[in-house]
Design an enzyme around this catalytic site. Structure first.
Site, short mmCIF file in Angstrom:
data_model
loop_
_atom_site.label_atom_id
_atom_site.label_comp_id
_atom_site.label_asym_id
_atom_site.label_seq_id
_atom_site.Cartn_x
_atom_site.Cartn_y
_atom_site.Cartn_z
N TYR A 184 19.64 78.12 11.35
CA TYR A 184 18.96 77.28 12.34
C TYR A 184 19.62 77.43 13.70
O TYR A 184 20.81 77.74 13.80
CB TYR A 184 18.94 75.81 11.90
CG TYR A 184 20.31 75.14 11.85
CD1 TYR A 184 20.84 74.50 12.96
CD2 TYR A 184 21.06 75.14 10.68
CE1 TYR A 184 22.08 73.88 12.91
CE2 TYR A 184 22.29 74.52 10.62
CZ TYR A 184 22.81 73.90 11.75
OH TYR A 184 24.04 73.30 11.70
N CYS A 185 18.83 77.23 14.75
CA CYS A 185 19.32 77.24 16.13
C CYS A 185 18.37 76.36 16.95
O CYS A 185 17.46 75.74 16.39
CB CYS A 185 19.40 78.67 16.68
SG CYS A 185 17.85 79.60 16.54
N THR A 186 18.57 76.28 18.24
CA THR A 186 17.84 75.30 19.05
C THR A 186 16.33 75.46 18.95
O THR A 186 15.62 74.53 18.56
CB THR A 186 18.29 75.39 20.52
OG1 THR A 186 19.71 75.28 20.59
CG2 THR A 186 17.66 74.26 21.34
N ILE A 213 15.67 73.71 15.61
CA ILE A 213 16.04 72.28 15.56
C ILE A 213 15.02 71.43 16.29
O ILE A 213 14.70 70.31 15.88
CB ILE A 213 17.45 72.08 16.17
CG1 ILE A 213 18.49 72.90 15.42
CG2 ILE A 213 17.83 70.60 16.17
CD1 ILE A 213 19.79 73.06 16.18
#
Length: 301
Positions: A184-186, A213
């Site tokens: 996961y990342c922004t 996210i």
């Protein structure tokens, strides 16, 4: 006065002539009076621009009309043209700097060999089905992860995306290679690349959260598996999904819970310091060496 917004977007698609695409994008943005940052490479497009809503809608329409960028997802956010000092449109070897421009492969469908996309709901279904076997793997740097992350997630020891390849090749991660990994990342772009790099290095079951996210937070707020605040790359520094959000990090000075970042008072350093707003009223530095430099007579003068 027209209402303004910011749009964030990326698209992995092969570009035969990134320089020509750059000239077109630059001219289009200038015509529509947009400011922001756009990166192009042979792998595609990564941008954040701000301006009047009608101008942004025209930009979206014209960008999607170019065959490689058809279907690009644009995320709308609060802000405007003046949140950016200028318009910057550049060609780079990568649209996200992992230091692997020749390893990454893209086709008209996006990244080749990347992790399977999961909606936020599918993430919950995977956790319900596989339980503690599911490993959340943070695709951001340590500053971002310190103030917010998925519960019990692995936070790699990285300062920038360039550090990821060396990090995931460390034998300490070998035990995870047979487990279901949710990266996961922004907003999702870094995990497009990270998941493909992990699969090439022996991680067998790799997923990524579709929309990152941000999309997860829009779906579940602070009622799901996320905890803390979200670090963002603009003047806000952090944002939250609800008033139920909690601070999971500690102030460097007083050790009280906080999610507030400030820049080191030593201007020659300017690194981020995690310090609560009360302690931020004083001059604060990121280290003893910066404190000495800040207090030195030459600095004071």
């Amino acid at each position: 006065m027209s209402m303004q917004k910011i749009i964030l977007y990326y698209k992995f698609a092969p570009l035969s002539d990134p320089e020509a695409t750059k000239l077109w994008q630059k001219a289009l943005c200038e015509k529509l009076n947009l400011k922001g940052r756009i990166l192009l490479s042979k792998h595609g497009l990564n941008g954040t621009v701000g301006g009047d809503i009608d101008d942004l809608k025209e930009y979206v329409k014209q960008t999607r009309s170019y065959a490689p960028f058809k279907g690009t997802v644009f995320k709308w956010s609060d802000g405007g043209r003046d949140d950016f000092p200028r318009l910057s449109v550049k060609v780079r070897s990568e649209i996200v700097s992992f230091g692997a421009p020749d390893e990454l492969q893209v086709d008209e469908n996006g990244v080749v060999g990347g992790g399977k996309h999961l909606t936020p709901k599918q993430v919950h279904e995977l956790v319900k089905e596989r339980g503690d076997d599911v490993v959340f793997f943070d695709g951001r740097n340590k500053h971002e992860a310190e103030i917010g992350k998925f519960k019990n997630a692995i936070v790699p020891d990285v300062e920038t995306s360039h550090d990821f390849i060396k990090e995931i090749e460390d034998p300490k991660y070998d035990a995870l290679k047979d487990k279901p990994i949710v990266t996961y990342c922004t907003g999702g772009i870094r995990c497009e690349i990270l998941s493909s790099i992990m699969k090439k290095r022996g991680f067998k079951e790799v997923y990524q959260i579709d929309g990152g996210i941000v999309k997860y937070g829009e779906t579940y707020g602070d009622e799901g598996l996320w905890e803390g605040a979200l670090y963002v790359f603009d003047d806000r520094m952090t944002t939250r999904f609800s008033d139920k959000s909690k601070d999971i990090a500690q102030c460097r000075e007083c050790h009280h819970p906080t999610s507030n970042y400030e820049n080191c008072a030593n201007m020659a350093c300017n690194k981020l310091v995690l310090v609560c707003k009360d302690c931020a009223k004083q001059d604060y530095t990121c280290s003893d060496s910066c404190q000495k430099a800040f207090l030195a007579p030459s600095h004071a003068s």
